[in-house]
Design a protein around this motif. Structure first.
Motif, mmCIF file in Angstrom:
data_model
loop_
_atom_site.group_PDB
_atom_site.id
_atom_site.type_symbol
_atom_site.label_atom_id
_atom_site.label_comp_id
_atom_site.label_asym_id
_atom_site.label_seq_id
_atom_site.Cartn_x
_atom_site.Cartn_y
_atom_site.Cartn_z
ATOM 1 N N SER A 90 0.546 5.341 0.333
ATOM 2 C CA SER A 90 -0.391 6.395 0.721
ATOM 3 C C SER A 90 -0.190 7.637 -0.141
ATOM 4 O O SER A 90 0.842 7.817 -0.802
ATOM 5 C CB SER A 90 -0.198 6.757 2.193
ATOM 6 O OG SER A 90 1.063 7.381 2.390
ATOM 7 N N ASN A 96 0.842 -1.190 0.000
ATOM 8 C CA ASN A 96 0.000 0.000 0.000
ATOM 9 C C ASN A 96 0.881 1.245 0.000
ATOM 10 O O ASN A 96 1.831 1.349 0.785
ATOM 11 C CB ASN A 96 -0.918 0.024 1.231
ATOM 12 C CG ASN A 96 -1.983 -1.056 1.164
ATOM 13 O OD1 ASN A 96 -2.535 -1.322 0.101
ATOM 14 N ND2 ASN A 96 -2.288 -1.669 2.286
ATOM 15 N N ASN A 145 -4.498 7.101 -2.622
ATOM 16 C CA ASN A 145 -3.660 5.956 -2.281
ATOM 17 C C ASN A 145 -3.589 5.000 -3.463
ATOM 18 O O ASN A 145 -4.396 5.071 -4.400
ATOM 19 C CB ASN A 145 -4.163 5.223 -1.033
ATOM 20 C CG ASN A 145 -5.612 4.785 -1.157
ATOM 21 O OD1 ASN A 145 -5.950 3.935 -1.965
ATOM 22 N ND2 ASN A 145 -6.486 5.378 -0.358
#
Length: 425
Positions: free
Chosen positions: A126, A124, A205
């Protein structure tokens, strides 16, 4: 004798200490159906004291001094509250939380996202991490620190035509979505980031899933899946101007704005961007322009959100790469547009360029029927049109459906020419 004195003193002091330490208990309930809320957080403002509610919504705060206290009560999906109470308080405190007035825009793509329970390897990234690196380069270069990802750039500077390979698979085997909408070309399955300049400035994101991943929409994800989400709801109005300058005369200018939440239900955001660069490779210039607009209605149980983004690019062609014979002596050599005139002088055609514009229209509807049932509907339309122009040396007339040129007894079947090839998708 001394021990007796200590015990007597404790017997006198402890009751007074107990009188100064109070116990506060209560229960946290759902305002819609009065059901208990397990796991709600109750904190005493200005202190480190706090507890979570039990499975039946109950809580107890011990060791509070006599006087007035402010309790901060929070629970995901519910509006936070600050409650002032005075101790000692004999009866249990009943706290009722109302369900949050707005859904989060994350629900639009939640079905495509991996988590700790998903059998997929993912990273992930951001919006804050993207913003720190966003100096004008395309998305592949902003993600190049994620594992198993290799990036390339025709111009050599990360601006213009850029590509990525994940675990050895090129972009035609990488499923890429924006707000759940597939970005892969319907015919070739490729993704051309040059048509979406400064998209990073409008992203909240990104999730990169490596290997066979979740490809609910669009092309199959054999090499990887990249899910991107545009900026969500920002409750406060804002306006920003950004500019950055770097190597090879690379200049990025961005203006963005947002109304915040208007009349508790409406929000609008926008962005204008321009990126120019000379490129590392000879003549590999880029002139990229884009805009982003988003407007949404955020109701108690319903979100309706429209997103429009467009990118237009003019880049000098550097597709052919640097010949291996030139790597040691002239690493910036660009063969595109090169020709030799009638006097034997090497020249370069100045307009050996690629010109293309791509527009994306998205409409998303999310509705929560109850805490356990959510429906998402998305409509989208993508339009692209443009051309690339090239100087062609000694081409046959027949290749373009043209007759040979006859002058007296001489037949001319070849010529130098300039051609344009158009796309309308």
């Amino acid at each position: 004798m001394f021990r007796k004195l200590v015990l007597n003193a404790l017997c006198i002091i402890l009751p007074f200490m107990a009188m100064g330490q109070q116990l506060l208990s209560g229960r946290v309930l759902d305002g819609a159906d009065q059901s208990p809320l397990p796991g709600a957080n109750i904190a005493v403002k200005g202190t480190f004291k706090g507890v979570f509610t039990s499975s039946n919504g109950d809580f107890s705060l011990a060791g509070l001094p006599v006087g007035e206290h402010v309790l901060q009560v929070t629970f995901l999906g519910y509006e936070s509250q600050e409650i002032t109470v005075r101790t000692p308080k004999a009866e249990a405190l009943i706290i009722v939380l109302q369900r949050s007035a707005t859904l989060t825009s994350e629900v639009v793509v939640v079905g495509l996202r991996a988590d700790s329970r998903t059998p997929a390897t993912f990273t992930n990234v951001s919006g804050t991490q993207i913003a720190r690196k966003n100096l004008g380069q395309d998305i592949p270069y902003l993600l190049n620190m994620t594992p198993s990802l290799v990036v390339t750039s025709d111009a050599g500077a990360g601006v213009g035509y850029t590509w990525m390979n994940i675990r050895g698979s090129d972009n035609t085997r990488v499923n890429i979505t924006l707000n759940g909408v597939p970005l892969n070309d319907a015919e070739s399955h490729g993704v051309w980031w040059v048509n979406k300049p400064d998209l990073a400035s409008s992203l909240e994101n990104v999730q990169v899933q490596r290997g066979v991943g979740l490809s609910t929409h669009g092309a199959g994800a054999f090499g990887a899946t990249i899910n991107m989400t545009t900026l969500g709801l920002r409750e406060n109005a804002h306006a920003e101007l950004e500019s950055s300058f770097g190597s090879f005369n690379t200049l990025k200018s961005t203006a963005s704005f947002g109304t915040g939440l208007v009349n508790e239900n409406w929000s609008f955001d926008g962005r204008l961007s321009r990126i120019v660069s000379d490129g590392y490779v000879d003549r590999a210039t880029s002139d990229l322009r884009s805009f982003y607009l988003s407007g949404g209605y955020y109701g108690k149980n319903t979100i309706v959100r429209a997103v429009v983004l467009s990118g237009a690019e003019t880049t000098y062609q550097a597709w052919n790469g640097v010949p291996s014979s030139k790597l040691l002596t002239n690493r910036t050599y660009n063969p595109s547009g090169r020709f030799v005139d009638n006097l034997g002088v090497t020249r370069y055609y100045e307009n050996e360029t690629d010109n293309y514009q791509q527009d994306h229209y998205q409409l998303h509807l999310s509705h929560s029927f109850n805490p356990h049932t959510l429906a998402n509907v998305s409509l989208f339309y993508t339009r692209g049109r443009g051309y690339f122009e090239q100087f062609r040396d000694n081409e046959r007339f027949s290749r373009y459906g043209l007759p040979n040129l006859v002058i007296g007894n001489q037949t001319i079947s070849r010529t130098d020419l300039i051609r344009r090839r158009w796309l309308d998708n």
